[in-house]
Design a protein around this motif. Structure first.
Motif, PDB file in Angstrom:
ATOM      1  N   ARG A 210      -2.217 -15.954 -32.437  1.00 14.48           N
ATOM      2  CA  ARG A 210      -3.381 -16.067 -33.319  1.00 14.48           C
ATOM      3  C   ARG A 210      -4.604 -16.574 -32.557  1.00 14.48           C
ATOM      4  NH1 ARG A 210      -3.190 -19.598 -37.472  1.00 14.48           N
ATOM      5  NH2 ARG A 210      -1.156 -20.533 -37.109  1.00 14.48           N
ATOM      6  N   MET A 211      -4.388 -17.436 -31.559  1.00 12.43           N
ATOM      7  CA  MET A 211      -5.510 -17.877 -30.735  1.00 12.43           C
ATOM      8  C   MET A 211      -6.175 -16.700 -30.042  1.00 12.43           C
ATOM      9  SD  MET A 211      -5.606 -20.245 -27.316  1.00 12.43           S
ATOM     10  CE  MET A 211      -5.191 -18.831 -26.277  1.00 12.43           C
ATOM     11  N   TRP A 212      -5.371 -15.789 -29.487  1.00  9.45           N
ATOM     12  CA  TRP A 212      -5.937 -14.643 -28.788  1.00  9.45           C
ATOM     13  C   TRP A 212      -6.572 -13.659 -29.765  1.00  9.45           C
ATOM     14  CZ3 TRP A 212      -6.897 -15.548 -24.057  1.00  9.45           C
ATOM     15  CH2 TRP A 212      -6.040 -16.349 -23.282  1.00  9.45           C
ATOM     16  N   MET A 213      -6.042 -13.560 -30.968  1.00  5.31           N
ATOM     17  CA  MET A 213      -6.673 -12.698 -31.959  1.00  5.31           C
ATOM     18  C   MET A 213      -8.018 -13.274 -32.393  1.00  5.31           C
ATOM     19  SD  MET A 213      -3.398 -11.527 -34.276  1.00  5.31           S
ATOM     20  CE  MET A 213      -4.312 -10.345 -35.248  1.00  5.31           C
ATOM     21  N   GLU A 214      -8.087 -14.603 -32.534  1.00  4.32           N
ATOM     22  CA  GLU A 214      -9.374 -15.237 -32.826  1.00  4.32           C
ATOM     23  C   GLU A 214     -10.372 -14.935 -31.716  1.00  4.32           C
ATOM     24  OE1 GLU A 214     -10.363 -16.830 -35.441  1.00  4.32           O
ATOM     25  OE2 GLU A 214      -8.645 -17.744 -36.455  1.00  4.32           O
ATOM     26  N   ASP A 215      -9.902 -14.961 -30.483  1.00  2.16           N
ATOM     27  CA  ASP A 215     -10.760 -14.662 -29.343  1.00  2.16           C
ATOM     28  C   ASP A 215     -11.278 -13.230 -29.427  1.00  2.16           C
ATOM     29  OD1 ASP A 215     -11.847 -15.397 -26.717  1.00  2.16           O
ATOM     30  OD2 ASP A 215     -10.410 -13.976 -25.893  1.00  2.16           O
TER      31      ASP A 215
END
Length: 317
Positions: free
Chosen positions: A262-267
């Motif tokens: 989810r962190m990378w999707m937020e990015d």
């Protein structure tokens, strides 16, 4: 040792790069996030009725006597700096970061170091780290383009390389930047990465990087259509891993690998790198997940551990 520390560095740098600020006394405007995003998440969450009872007034102020922890964006840099200063002495002549215990490059340690060092150059004026950051970027970009990434971890390289390039773009010779760009344009996702059928969180990381690469205009003209189709295919296949609570179900469902993808999707969504047909669904998924995460966090910011082998834990951040 290096694997765990570089994972920590990656998450910390992701927070430094992605957050608009952590001051609790202000509500900064964040591009791409609507003012009513919180209300939307509360309304659409699976336990919305219970949440409405817990939070009846969305405009409620903190209770009397509440004191902010005054954590600032810059405070994360102190943690990143300690890691970079240690590992810069373990960079070889070619630019790779060599683990001092196993005496070899491990996984995505070199691109993680490149991004962490570049961030410190930009945000803490650590000019002494410019050369190490450039050498790490050059080594890692060449490895990704030539299929020589450490431990077959190509999937993790691309977002860190794209952010490093963005930070260093105006700080390197034109010839160096041109070499990086040529290598980045040579990437063909299906031939470069390992998990190309959305099997797990690795695929999410490369999707983020691919959208950052596209956003920067570094997809070869002959690959523009195919690369876009690849990303949409992966996102479509990944939907099976998205829960109604906005959380990601990696195989065996470790807590760490709900937060990580989810962190990378937020990015990917932060500056409009992805604005494709599934953008609305991805944004809603992330909003729900952000709310679910807040309900799982302790007052000190810790999250539950468990579900990951080898004591490789970085949930408590």
């Amino acid at each position: 040792m290096l694997k765990t520390l570089c994972a920590v560095m990656t998450v910390l740098v992701g927070l430094v790069v992605g957050l608009a600020g952590c001051q609790m006394n202000s509500r900064p405007s964040i591009p791409g996030i609507e003012a009513n995003a919180g209300a939307s998440a509360l309304r659409n969450h699976p336990v919305s009725q219970a949440l409405a009872q817990l939070f009846p007034d969305p405009n409620a102020k903190p209770p009397k006597g509440f004191e902010s922890g005054k954590i600032r964006r810059e405070d994360y840099l102190t943690l990143v700096e300690a890691n970079v200063d240690f590992y810069k002495s373990h960079q070889n002549a070619l630019g790779a970061i060599i683990d001092p215990v196993q005496n070899k490059e491990i996984q995505y340690s070199t691109p993680a170091f490149a991004l962490a060092a570049a961030t410190l150059v930009a945000d803490k004026k650590r000019e002494d780290l410019l050369d190490p950051a450039i050498r790490a970027m050059s080594f890692a970009a060449h490895a990704l383009a030539n299929h020589t990434t450490a431990d077959f971890h190509a999937d993790f390289y691309i977002p860190m390389l794209m952010h490093t390039r963005r930070i260093l773009e105006g700080r390197v010779p034109k010839e160096t930047l041109a070499t990086w760009d040529d290598e980045l344009r040579s990437i063909v996702p299906e031939k470069t990465y390992h998990f190309v059928h959305a099997e797990n969180n690795w695929n999410i990381v490369q999707i983020d990087g691919e959208m950052l690469r596209r956003h920067a205009g570094l997809v070869a003209t002959t690959q523009i259509s195919a690369q876009a189709s690849y990303v949409e295919m992966c996102l479509d296949l990944q939907r099976k891993n998205f829960t109604d609570f906005g959380m990601y179900t990696d195989p065996n469902m470790p807590m760490a690998y709900d937060a990580f993808p989810r962190m990378w999707m937020e990015d990917m969504m932060a500056d409009g790198a992805y604005d494709g047909p599934q953008a609305r669904e991805v944004n809603e998924f992330l909003r729900l997940g952000g709310l679910s995460t807040l309900m799982l966090l302790s007052p000190t910011g810790e999250w539950a551990t468990g579900g990951r082998s080898a004591n490789h834990q970085w949930n408590e951040r």
